[in-house]
Design an enzyme around this catalytic site. Structure first.
Site, PDB file in Angstrom:
ATOM      1  N   ASP A   1       0.957  -1.058  -0.038  1.00 28.36           N
ATOM      2  CA  ASP A   1      -0.317   0.079  -0.367  1.00 28.36           C
ATOM      3  C   ASP A   1       0.671   1.351   0.263  1.00 28.36           C
ATOM      4  O   ASP A   1       1.913   1.482  -0.880  1.00 28.36           O
ATOM      5  CB  ASP A   1      -1.048  -0.202   1.278  1.00 28.36           C
ATOM      6  CG  ASP A   1      -0.211  -0.364   2.008  1.00 28.36           C
ATOM      7  OD1 ASP A   1       0.703   0.383   2.357  1.00 28.36           O
ATOM      8  OD2 ASP A   1      -1.119  -1.261   3.054  1.00 28.36           O
ATOM      9  N   SER A   2      -0.055   2.144   1.158  1.00 26.03           N
ATOM     10  CA  SER A   2       0.909   3.490   0.590  1.00 26.03           C
ATOM     11  C   SER A   2       3.097   3.752   1.163  1.00 26.03           C
ATOM     12  O   SER A   2       3.115   4.286   0.888  1.00 26.03           O
ATOM     13  CB  SER A   2       0.158   4.331   0.982  1.00 26.03           C
ATOM     14  OG  SER A   2       0.323   4.591   2.873  1.00 26.03           O
ATOM     15  N   ILE A   3       2.903   2.435   1.984  1.00 21.64           N
ATOM     16  CA  ILE A   3       3.513   2.877   3.077  1.00 21.64           C
ATOM     17  C   ILE A   3       5.134   2.504   2.099  1.00 21.64           C
ATOM     18  O   ILE A   3       6.039   2.348   1.848  1.00 21.64           O
ATOM     19  CB  ILE A   3       3.540   1.856   4.137  1.00 21.64           C
ATOM     20  CG1 ILE A   3       3.024   2.414   5.139  1.00 21.64           C
ATOM     21  CG2 ILE A   3       5.457   1.303   4.897  1.00 21.64           C
ATOM     22  CD1 ILE A   3       3.006   1.258   6.322  1.00 21.64           C
TER      23      ILE A   3
ATOM     24  N   GLN B   1       5.279   4.780  -0.630  1.00 18.80           N
ATOM     25  CA  GLN B   1       6.168   6.033  -0.543  1.00 18.80           C
ATOM     26  C   GLN B   1       8.048   5.934  -0.452  1.00 18.80           C
ATOM     27  O   GLN B   1       8.814   6.493   0.354  1.00 18.80           O
ATOM     28  CB  GLN B   1       5.420   6.410   0.241  1.00 18.80           C
ATOM     29  CG  GLN B   1       3.937   7.251   0.305  1.00 18.80           C
ATOM     30  CD  GLN B   1       3.568   7.291   1.688  1.00 18.80           C
ATOM     31  OE1 GLN B   1       3.759   7.642   2.735  1.00 18.80           O
ATOM     32  NE2 GLN B   1       2.684   8.334   1.854  1.00 18.80           N
TER      33      GLN B   1
ATOM     34  N   HIS C   1       2.523   6.393   8.610  1.00 19.16           N
ATOM     35  CA  HIS C   1       3.124   6.539   7.606  1.00 19.16           C
ATOM     36  C   HIS C   1       4.416   6.633   8.713  1.00 19.16           C
ATOM     37  O   HIS C   1       4.599   6.961   9.376  1.00 19.16           O
ATOM     38  CB  HIS C   1       3.239   7.703   6.483  1.00 19.16           C
ATOM     39  CG  HIS C   1       1.720   7.558   6.093  1.00 19.16           C
ATOM     40  ND1 HIS C   1       0.408   8.228   6.297  1.00 19.16           N
ATOM     41  CD2 HIS C   1       1.528   6.282   4.802  1.00 19.16           C
ATOM     42  CE1 HIS C   1      -0.643   7.190   5.417  1.00 19.16           C
ATOM     43  NE2 HIS C   1       0.238   6.568   4.330  1.00 19.16           N
TER      44      HIS C   1
END
Lengths: 245, 245
Positions: free
Chosen positions: B10-12, B15, B191
């Site tokens: 996912d976003s982790i 990024q 995050h």
């Protein structure tokens, strides 16, 4: 699936995924839009790079890179008769080697966007301090690279890009526009600080955008999460994806 | 040519190529030895990830990744009845979806090293501050994620890895071993800070080394510049490379 951006060069490319590096920044800029692959070879000059060409960029690659940056010259410009002379390449040969690399890439894919990057400027005092920190009193008194000679190579690189009608980034000139570039952009008189990496990143993105390879205009590879309906996620995926599971 | 490490999550994961990110650090650790590709999808849970599976990892891929990390759960563990409930997935389904992902990857390549990573812990105070900074007084008073619930998902992830005989990184537990993990490792309660990214990088490298995928023991893709003879460069390349130019 995604287009590929390949970074081909020497140590300044090899180190581009260190913290604050221009390669990782580029990967982040093209997040979910293009893949960034590093093909950086510390210490290499353009003569040695030619040996790798058919291996890294085979002519029969069915999915060649969309973009390749070519970033050599810092080692080619090492001076004869000094500590790094093993890496020296005469400037005419440097230009000729670069031309061979570009021609090979265009043979791989005529539509490939090939970007030439000149060597950065040299901070001779910084190189001296660096050599002293490594070799102490045994360090050679004469610099192994000079800014003036790096500039000669940079100009040939820019001229070649003009001849071939491809974009070039004149890093040697660009960096010297900024007051204090010697310590601001260079960590050891040659390699890049995070600020120096930011200049390369910014210049590469600028050139790619000018060539219509703009991250803002490229589609996401899959739906953004905000358009996925919690109850009917399949709707968002129907156009792009099958649900074979 | 080089083996591939794919980061799926996912976003982790998405990024992970920002400055100090665990993905770019991994690319640097495996410099000239393996390529690191990001397949991170901000906001995605495991149910949505299943739609991507056959696209990102086609069964007929002749050169499947050597390593894949699967790093989901932070969105699955979003609570029902709160602002992120659209992303919520019941924990049994989360485990079942992870199993489907692993089975698919093993079908792509039985020798692929698949590593499960649990969601990180949640700093509820940090999430609240973050929501307030975005929505002001309109921010929901109740947290959309709790550390306790993230822990339930993390345990299922670790248990599944045991069942399947594959490695797992229990990030939820690992981070909480450090005093002040809430602000040290998390930027908005969820995050990662650069220090939090360093934990993930260190854990992934540890697990990869334990599985014999050790950067120190992998060969360089091409000769190190120090073994290239300035007068006869072809010697160093003869074994590995032809000189068709």
């Amino acid at each position: 699936m995604r287009p590929e951006i390949v970074l081909f060069g020497d140590s300044i490319t090899e180190q581009s995924f260190r913290s604050g590096g221009w390669g990782s920044s580029l990967a982040d800029t093209y997040s979910r839009k293009a893949d960034v692959l590093v093909r950086g070879y510390s210490g290499y000059n353009t003569r040695w790079a030619l040996f790798l060409l058919h291996h890294i960029f085979p002519l029969d690659n069915k999915k060649p890179p969309a973009v390749t940056t070519i970033f050599f010259g810092a080692n080619d410009a090492a001076l004869l008769g000094r500590t790094s002379e093993r890496q020296h390449i005469p400037v005419e040969e440097y230009k000729d080697n670069l031309r061979k690399i570009v021609q090979h890439l265009k043979e791989c894919s005529p539509t490939m966007l090939v970007v030439l990057i000149t060597p950065p400027p040299i901070d001779e005092a910084g190189r001296k301090e660096y050599a002293h920190s490594i070799y102490g009193e045994k360090a050679m008194k004469e610099p192994e690279r000079t800014n003036e000679v790096a500039g000669v190579y940079a100009r040939q690189c820019v001229e070649l890009a003009k001849d071939l009608g491809i974009p070039a980034i004149d890093l040697w000139s660009k960096m010297q526009e900024t007051e204090g570039w010697q310590k601001k952009f260079l960590s050891d008189g040659l390699h890049l600080t995070p600020e120096g990496n930011a200049v390369v990143h910014q210049e590469v993105v600028r050139v790619l955008k000018e060539a219509w390879f703009s991250p803002e205009q490229m589609p996401y590879d899959f739906p953004h999460h905000s358009v996925i309906d919690g109850k009917h996620p399949e709707k968002a995926f129907q156009l792009q994806c099958s649900a074979e599971f």
